[in-house]
Design an enzyme around this catalytic site. Structure first.
Site, mmCIF file in Angstrom:
data_model
loop_
_atom_site.group_PDB
_atom_site.id
_atom_site.type_symbol
_atom_site.label_atom_id
_atom_site.label_comp_id
_atom_site.label_asym_id
_atom_site.label_seq_id
_atom_site.Cartn_x
_atom_site.Cartn_y
_atom_site.Cartn_z
ATOM 1 N N ASP A 9 0.958 -1.215 -0.060
ATOM 2 C CA ASP A 9 -0.083 -0.087 0.136
ATOM 3 C C ASP A 9 0.928 1.298 -0.014
ATOM 4 O OD1 ASP A 9 -1.803 2.105 0.401
ATOM 5 O OD2 ASP A 9 -2.830 1.053 2.311
ATOM 6 N N ASP A 105 -3.314 2.685 -5.986
ATOM 7 C CA ASP A 105 -2.126 2.817 -5.009
ATOM 8 C C ASP A 105 -1.770 1.368 -4.027
ATOM 9 O OD1 ASP A 105 -4.630 2.952 -3.728
ATOM 10 O OD2 ASP A 105 -3.810 4.514 -2.401
ATOM 11 N N GLU A 106 -2.720 0.156 -4.289
ATOM 12 C CA GLU A 106 -2.620 -1.012 -3.595
ATOM 13 C C GLU A 106 -2.326 -2.028 -4.640
ATOM 14 O OE1 GLU A 106 -5.385 -1.409 -0.290
ATOM 15 O OE2 GLU A 106 -6.248 0.736 -0.672
#
Length: 403
Positions: A9, A105-106
């Protein structure tokens, strides 16, 4: 043998990318936000100094400014964020071909088969990936290491920023069960409130419930969450080219001004239904149901859905279903701030959900004409742009944006 799953993350992703361009703001409270002059002006991301002042993602700009009057606001640069997301996932790809993005974003990584090439255990590989992302891109990530995807995700949330957390067979009850039930993947605010109202406040309490009790409260989701809380999640990490089939197609908008007039609401539903139908046709899909979500000026949300007699990808069918749902859910003059129309029960072929009436007039000829009309509109939009043609409306046209 247990799987070794990482969840990576990126920390304060939008804000961190902006700080690469504005390093002078690194120790100053800063946030990336929508247009401060519009009602879409919410906090999209914030840096650590802003976070320490209580600034929260998704709160309005005026709320954030009350907490931090000197908060520096920057506009988003989505192309730049997508570029860095690709670069980060390229680093992940050096360690495994099983990389499943979960938003921009992960990502989950399954390193079970490649672990022996890069380290002795998952933590060593996670620390190596963290080092590379920081040195090569100037960004930090938090990584959860576990034997399933849900616990790996909990691990990446457990300590931030720039940390590795291992949730193993030996320690998972000690780490996971004391956490609030809202920390579990797919427990939204509504589900958390419902569970809390029945005395279920921690993941451990959720795990101790009878599955039948949770199914009665939350339907099929309740049974799934019970499995998650007991460490029984076993979904595979799917690389991007093997993503799960699309389960819904929707479009929602927050209007520039609240809608209180029925004609304006109809116009908004018509525009949203048209967008959803066009996307269904682009993906060669049909829907067997429609859902409408209404949010009022106090952020109260109402959701209604219905099955269709026949699956469709035509604007007219979706619009009429959305109209029926809204008519039963909305009470004038309650202001509507946001509307969403979502196509459900997707298939790759048209299906019928009703018994045919042999005495009724056949609808095939009408449907064929409507299909030809909407495909012709698709062609015009493809050549001249999205806004080049639209279905006729009555009354004032509300300001609508795509989400």
């Amino acid at each position: 043998m247990d799987r070794v799953i990482l969840h990576c993350d990126l920390n304060c992703f939008y804000a961190s990318v902006e700080l690469l361009r504005h390093p002078e703001l690194r120790e100053v409270p800063m946030a990336v936000c929508g247009d401060p002059t519009s009602r879409h002006g919410i906090i999209l991301a914030k840096n650590e100094p802003a976070k320490r002042l209580g600034i929260r993602t998704a709160e309005t700009i005026w709320q954030a400014k009350k907490k931090a009057p000197d908060l520096v606001l920057l506009p988003p640069h989505h192309d730049l964020y997508r570029r860095y997301s690709r670069l980060v996932n390229e680093i992940y790809g050096h360690y495994t071909d099983l990389v499943e993005p979960f938003g921009i974003d992960e990502s989950w990584l399954d390193i079970t088969g490649s672990l022996h090439l890069f380290g002795t255990d998952g933590k060593q590989v996670a620390d190596e990936i963290r080092r590379r992302v920081k040195e090569e891109l100037g960004l930090t990530i938090s990584v959860g290491v576990s034997f399933n995807k849900v616990f790996a995700k909990l691990g990446s949330d457990y300590r931030k920023p720039d940390a590795t957390t291992v949730i193993s067979r030996e320690n998972w009850r000690d780490i996971v069960w004391p956490l609030p039930v809202g920390a579990l993947l797919f427990v939204g605010s509504a589900a958390q409130q419902l569970l809390n109202s029945h005395g279920i406040r921690t993941i451990g309490q959720l795990a101790a419930c009878a599955p039948e009790q949770l199914e009665a409260l939350l339907g099929r989701q309740g049974y799934q969450l019970h499995r998650y809380a007991n460490g029984l999640e076993d979904a595979p990490v799917r690389p991007q080219h093997q993503r799960e089939p699309v389960k819904s197609v929707g479009n929602g908008t927050t209007f520039a001004t609240d809608l209180t007039d029925w004609e304006e609401i109809c116009t908004g539903l018509r525009l949203l239904s048209d967008s959803v139908a066009q996307r269904l046709r682009q993906q060669k899909l049909y829907c067997g149901g429609v859902q409408v979500t209404i949010r009022d000026d106090h952020f109260k949300t109402i959701t209604r859905q219905k099955r269709l007699p026949e699956s469709t990808h035509l604007m007219k069918d979706i619009y009429h279903a959305a109209l029926d749902l809204t008519r039963t859910a909305w009470r004038a003059p309650l202001p509507i701030r946001m509307l969403t129309v979502t196509a459900l029960y997707l298939t790759e072929a048209a299906e019928s959900y009703q018994q045919l009436d042999l005495l009724a007039e056949p609808q095939s000829q009408h449907s064929e004409k409507q299909e030809q009309l909407e495909k012709a509109m698709d062609a015009i939009r493809g050549k001249f742009g999205k806004g080049s043609i639209a279905f006729g409306t009555t009354g004032r046209r509300p300001s609508v944006r795509d989400d």
